[in-house]
Design a protein around this motif. Sequence first.
Motif, PDB file in Angstrom:
ATOM      1  N   THR A 204       0.820  -1.214   0.000  1.00 39.04           N
ATOM      2  CA  THR A 204       0.000   0.000   0.000  1.00 39.04           C
ATOM      3  C   THR A 204       0.852   1.261   0.000  1.00 39.04           C
ATOM      4  OG1 THR A 204      -0.119  -0.086   2.434  1.00 39.04           O
ATOM      5  CG2 THR A 204      -1.911  -1.136   1.195  1.00 39.04           C
ATOM      6  N   SER A 205       2.132   1.124   0.307  1.00 41.03           N
ATOM      7  CA  SER A 205       3.022   2.287   0.374  1.00 41.03           C
ATOM      8  C   SER A 205       3.571   2.704  -0.977  1.00 41.03           C
ATOM      9  CB  SER A 205       4.202   1.974   1.299  1.00 41.03           C
ATOM     10  OG  SER A 205       4.946   0.867   0.800  1.00 41.03           O
ATOM     11  N   ILE A 206       3.265   1.982  -2.034  1.00 42.40           N
ATOM     12  CA  ILE A 206       3.848   2.279  -3.338  1.00 42.40           C
ATOM     13  C   ILE A 206       3.471   3.691  -3.778  1.00 42.40           C
ATOM     14  CG2 ILE A 206       1.941   1.354  -4.738  1.00 42.40           C
ATOM     15  CD1 ILE A 206       4.171   0.100  -6.528  1.00 42.40           C
ATOM     16  N   PRO A 207       4.446   4.503  -4.200  1.00 36.41           N
ATOM     17  CA  PRO A 207       4.162   5.902  -4.548  1.00 36.41           C
ATOM     18  C   PRO A 207       3.398   6.038  -5.854  1.00 36.41           C
ATOM     19  CG  PRO A 207       6.466   5.385  -4.942  1.00 36.41           C
ATOM     20  CD  PRO A 207       5.882   4.193  -4.259  1.00 36.41           C
ATOM     21  N   GLU A 208       2.773   7.185  -6.033  1.00 32.61           N
ATOM     22  CA  GLU A 208       1.993   7.453  -7.228  1.00 32.61           C
ATOM     23  C   GLU A 208       2.903   7.659  -8.434  1.00 32.61           C
ATOM     24  OE1 GLU A 208      -0.207  10.900  -6.134  1.00 32.61           O
ATOM     25  OE2 GLU A 208      -1.552   9.827  -4.769  1.00 32.61           O
ATOM     26  N   GLY A 209       2.335   7.413  -9.614  1.00 34.97           N
ATOM     27  CA  GLY A 209       3.080   7.615 -10.848  1.00 34.97           C
ATOM     28  C   GLY A 209       3.392   6.305 -11.542  1.00 34.97           C
ATOM     29  N   ASP A 210       4.257   6.380 -12.541  1.00 37.02           N
ATOM     30  CA  ASP A 210       4.621   5.202 -13.328  1.00 37.02           C
ATOM     31  C   ASP A 210       5.476   4.238 -12.521  1.00 37.02           C
ATOM     32  OD1 ASP A 210       5.030   7.205 -16.305  1.00 37.02           O
ATOM     33  OD2 ASP A 210       3.306   6.016 -15.673  1.00 37.02           O
ATOM     34  N   LEU A 211       5.190   2.951 -12.677  1.00 34.95           N
ATOM     35  CA  LEU A 211       5.963   1.895 -12.028  1.00 34.95           C
ATOM     36  C   LEU A 211       6.712   1.132 -13.102  1.00 34.95           C
ATOM     37  CD1 LEU A 211       6.670   0.043  -9.592  1.00 34.95           C
ATOM     38  CD2 LEU A 211       4.577  -1.232 -10.097  1.00 34.95           C
ATOM     39  N   ARG A 212       8.039   1.255 -13.093  1.00 33.13           N
ATOM     40  CA  ARG A 212       8.889   0.525 -14.028  1.00 33.13           C
ATOM     41  C   ARG A 212      10.067  -0.030 -13.244  1.00 33.13           C
ATOM     42  NH1 ARG A 212       7.284   4.806 -17.661  1.00 33.13           N
ATOM     43  NH2 ARG A 212       9.069   6.096 -17.103  1.00 33.13           N
ATOM     44  N   GLU A 213       9.945  -1.292 -12.851  1.00 30.73           N
ATOM     45  CA  GLU A 213      10.943  -1.919 -11.992  1.00 30.73           C
ATOM     46  C   GLU A 213      11.354  -3.273 -12.559  1.00 30.73           C
ATOM     47  OE1 GLU A 213      12.443  -0.501  -9.626  1.00 30.73           O
ATOM     48  OE2 GLU A 213      11.168   1.259  -9.379  1.00 30.73           O
ATOM     49  N   ARG A 214      12.310  -3.926 -11.874  1.00 31.61           N
ATOM     50  CA  ARG A 214      12.778  -5.249 -12.283  1.00 31.61           C
ATOM     51  C   ARG A 214      12.926  -6.150 -11.072  1.00 31.61           C
ATOM     52  NH1 ARG A 214      18.184  -4.946 -15.361  1.00 31.61           N
ATOM     53  NH2 ARG A 214      18.662  -3.386 -13.769  1.00 31.61           N
ATOM     54  N   LEU A 215      12.762  -7.450 -11.303  1.00 23.80           N
ATOM     55  CA  LEU A 215      13.102  -8.463 -10.317  1.00 23.80           C
ATOM     56  C   LEU A 215      14.309  -9.236 -10.839  1.00 23.80           C
ATOM     57  CD1 LEU A 215       9.693 -10.086  -9.253  1.00 23.80           C
ATOM     58  CD2 LEU A 215      11.107  -8.521  -7.928  1.00 23.80           C
ATOM     59  N   THR A 216      15.207  -9.580  -9.932  1.00 23.68           N
ATOM     60  CA  THR A 216      16.376 -10.373 -10.295  1.00 23.68           C
ATOM     61  C   THR A 216      16.261 -11.744  -9.657  1.00 23.68           C
ATOM     62  OG1 THR A 216      17.781  -8.412 -10.446  1.00 23.68           O
ATOM     63  CG2 THR A 216      18.883 -10.534 -10.214  1.00 23.68           C
ATOM     64  N   LEU A 217      16.197 -12.785 -10.472  1.00 25.17           N
ATOM     65  CA  LEU A 217      16.174 -14.157  -9.977  1.00 25.17           C
ATOM     66  C   LEU A 217      17.611 -14.659  -9.887  1.00 25.17           C
ATOM     67  CD1 LEU A 217      13.314 -15.687 -12.154  1.00 25.17           C
ATOM     68  CD2 LEU A 217      13.130 -14.383 -10.037  1.00 25.17           C
ATOM     69  N   VAL A 218      17.994 -15.124  -8.705  1.00 20.17           N
ATOM     70  CA  VAL A 218      19.337 -15.655  -8.492  1.00 20.17           C
ATOM     71  C   VAL A 218      19.237 -17.183  -8.501  1.00 20.17           C
ATOM     72  CG1 VAL A 218      21.353 -15.690  -6.984  1.00 20.17           C
ATOM     73  CG2 VAL A 218      19.915 -13.639  -7.097  1.00 20.17           C
ATOM     74  N   SER A 219      20.075 -17.837  -9.311  1.00 22.65           N
ATOM     75  CA  SER A 219      20.009 -19.292  -9.440  1.00 22.65           C
ATOM     76  C   SER A 219      21.377 -19.924  -9.184  1.00 22.65           C
ATOM     77  CB  SER A 219      19.517 -19.676 -10.838  1.00 22.65           C
ATOM     78  OG  SER A 219      20.530 -19.417 -11.797  1.00 22.65           O
ATOM     79  N   ASN A 220      21.406 -21.250  -9.242  1.00 19.61           N
ATOM     80  CA  ASN A 220      22.656 -21.993  -9.057  1.00 19.61           C
ATOM     81  C   ASN A 220      23.424 -22.161 -10.372  1.00 19.61           C
ATOM     82  OD1 ASN A 220      20.904 -23.719 -10.324  1.00 19.61           O
ATOM     83  ND2 ASN A 220      21.353 -25.491  -9.021  1.00 19.61           N
ATOM     84  N   ASP A 221      22.989 -21.484 -11.414  1.00 22.49           N
ATOM     85  CA  ASP A 221      23.637 -21.560 -12.722  1.00 22.49           C
ATOM     86  C   ASP A 221      24.936 -20.749 -12.680  1.00 22.49           C
ATOM     87  OD1 ASP A 221      24.405 -21.246 -15.409  1.00 22.49           O
ATOM     88  OD2 ASP A 221      22.329 -21.419 -16.094  1.00 22.49           O
ATOM     89  N   ARG A 222      26.070 -21.421 -12.822  1.00 26.95           N
ATOM     90  CA  ARG A 222      27.353 -20.720 -12.730  1.00 26.95           C
ATOM     91  C   ARG A 222      27.595 -19.793 -13.912  1.00 26.95           C
ATOM     92  NH1 ARG A 222      31.705 -25.271 -10.535  1.00 26.95           N
ATOM     93  NH2 ARG A 222      30.659 -25.681  -8.520  1.00 26.95           N
ATOM     94  N   ASP A 223      27.107 -20.173 -15.086  1.00 27.67           N
ATOM     95  CA  ASP A 223      27.315 -19.348 -16.272  1.00 27.67           C
ATOM     96  C   ASP A 223      26.406 -18.120 -16.278  1.00 27.67           C
ATOM     97  OD1 ASP A 223      29.261 -21.084 -17.297  1.00 27.67           O
ATOM     98  OD2 ASP A 223      27.736 -22.352 -18.233  1.00 27.67           O
ATOM     99  N   PHE A 224      25.155 -18.292 -15.849  1.00 26.15           N
ATOM    100  CA  PHE A 224      24.193 -17.185 -15.826  1.00 26.15           C
ATOM    101  C   PHE A 224      23.495 -17.183 -14.457  1.00 26.15           C
ATOM    102  CE2 PHE A 224      24.484 -18.745 -20.217  1.00 26.15           C
ATOM    103  CZ  PHE A 224      24.979 -17.601 -20.828  1.00 26.15           C
ATOM    104  N   PRO A 225      24.168 -16.672 -13.437  1.00 27.57           N
ATOM    105  CA  PRO A 225      23.621 -16.742 -12.073  1.00 27.57           C
ATOM    106  C   PRO A 225      22.387 -15.879 -11.845  1.00 27.57           C
ATOM    107  CG  PRO A 225      25.628 -15.438 -12.120  1.00 27.57           C
ATOM    108  CD  PRO A 225      25.496 -16.047 -13.473  1.00 27.57           C
ATOM    109  N   THR A 226      22.143 -14.869 -12.694  1.00 27.75           N
ATOM    110  CA  THR A 226      20.967 -14.012 -12.496  1.00 27.75           C
ATOM    111  C   THR A 226      20.171 -13.898 -13.790  1.00 27.75           C
ATOM    112  OG1 THR A 226      22.184 -11.984 -13.057  1.00 27.75           O
ATOM    113  CG2 THR A 226      22.129 -12.647 -10.730  1.00 27.75           C
ATOM    114  N   THR A 227      18.865 -13.750 -13.644  1.00 27.80           N
ATOM    115  CA  THR A 227      17.961 -13.526 -14.769  1.00 27.80           C
ATOM    116  C   THR A 227      16.958 -12.452 -14.351  1.00 27.80           C
ATOM    117  OG1 THR A 227      18.164 -15.851 -15.427  1.00 27.80           O
ATOM    118  CG2 THR A 227      16.352 -14.587 -16.388  1.00 27.80           C
TER     119      THR A 227
END
Length: 337
Positions: A204-227
Motif C-alpha cells: 500500500t506504500s507504493i508511490p503514485e506515478g509510473d511503475l517501471r521496476e525489475r526483479l532479479t532471480l538468483v540461481s545456481n547456474d554458474r554461467d548465468f547466475p541471475t535472470t
Amino acid sequence: MKDCSRRSMLIGTIAIGLSGVLPSTSHAEQWAEKLFTEKSFDFRTVGRGTKCEHYFEMRNPFKEDVHISAVRTSCGCTSPSLTKETLKTFERGAVIATFNTSTFIGKKAATITVVIDKPFYAEVQLKVSGYIRTDVTFDPPEVAFGEFPAGEVQEQEVVITHTGSQPWAITDVRSHCEHLKVRLDSPEKLPGAVRYRMTVQTKTSIPEGDLRERLTLVSNDRDFPTTEMSIEGRVRETLSVSPAAVSLGSTKPESIVEKRLVVKGEEPFEIREVVCSDKRFSFEIPEGKKKLHFVNLKFTGDGGTGDVSQQVRIVTDLAGERSATCVVTGTGASETN
C-alpha cells in the motif's frame, strides 16, 4: 522510474529555473546530450520472450521547443520509439528501447540514434545491451499491473520454467523496489524441466506515478547466475493538475495573461489555497468540495522585462494537506518587440 532501494527477498513469503537560451550551433550536440539523464542501459540476462523495455528519460530546460525528427537503431534486436516528438519548456518525454527477446537470442547490443532537427540539428546516441537466454521463460512475459488507485494492493502470478538436463534452482529473488513483495512456491519437477510459481504483490506504500521496476532471480547456474524480469504499472494520482507545464508565451512589461488550471482528485476535495512566490500572479479559487475544480490563473506584468519561471502549488483539504504543483514559464519581451 521510482526511486526504490535495492533489497533482497528471502525465498518463501517475501512478504526549477530556466537554464537560458540554447547554445550556438557548434555546441548544439553537447547541449542535446544534456537532455538525457542517462545514455546507456544494460538489460543484463533475460529470458526468451520476456518483455524488456527501458525508458531513456528526457527533459527540456530551455526556452525553445525541442523537436525530435527520428530515432533509428543499429540492430534489429532493439526497437526504438518516442513518448512525444516535441518537448516544450520543462516538458518531459522518453525514448523507449524495446529489447526483442522473441526473435533474437544470445548476447546483443545496439546503438539508438536520436535525431533532433529543432531548434538546431543534433544527434544523440544511446546504447543498450543484454543477453537473451533460451532455457528460461516467463508466463506471462512481464508483471503488468496496469493502472490502479494509490493504496490498493495488486497481485499477479508468474510461471517460471527452465528446460534442460542440468539441475536448476532459484536460490533468491531480489527486488529493486521496497514497495513490492514476492512469494516463491516450491519447484515442480517435470521431464527435462523445472517450474516455479511466483506471486508478485504491491504494498500500500507504493508511490503514485509510473511503475517501471525489475526483479532479479538468483540461481545456481554458474554461467548465468541471475535472470531479470520487468514489472510495469501506473499508480493513479490521488490529486493532479493539468497542464503540468504552463506557458505564458512572450510577456510584455505591462501584459496581462490568463490561463485555466484543471485540478482532479480521486475523491471530493476543497482547495484551501494556491501558493506562488511571484506577486504578479493571482488566482480565482473555486468553492466547495468536488472531484474536479477549475482554477483561473492571472499574470499581470509590473513593467519588468525578465523571464518568468514559477512553481504554483495548489493545497487541498485532503489528508496531509495533499497538494499538486505545476510550473509556469514565460519569455520576457520589451515594448518595442
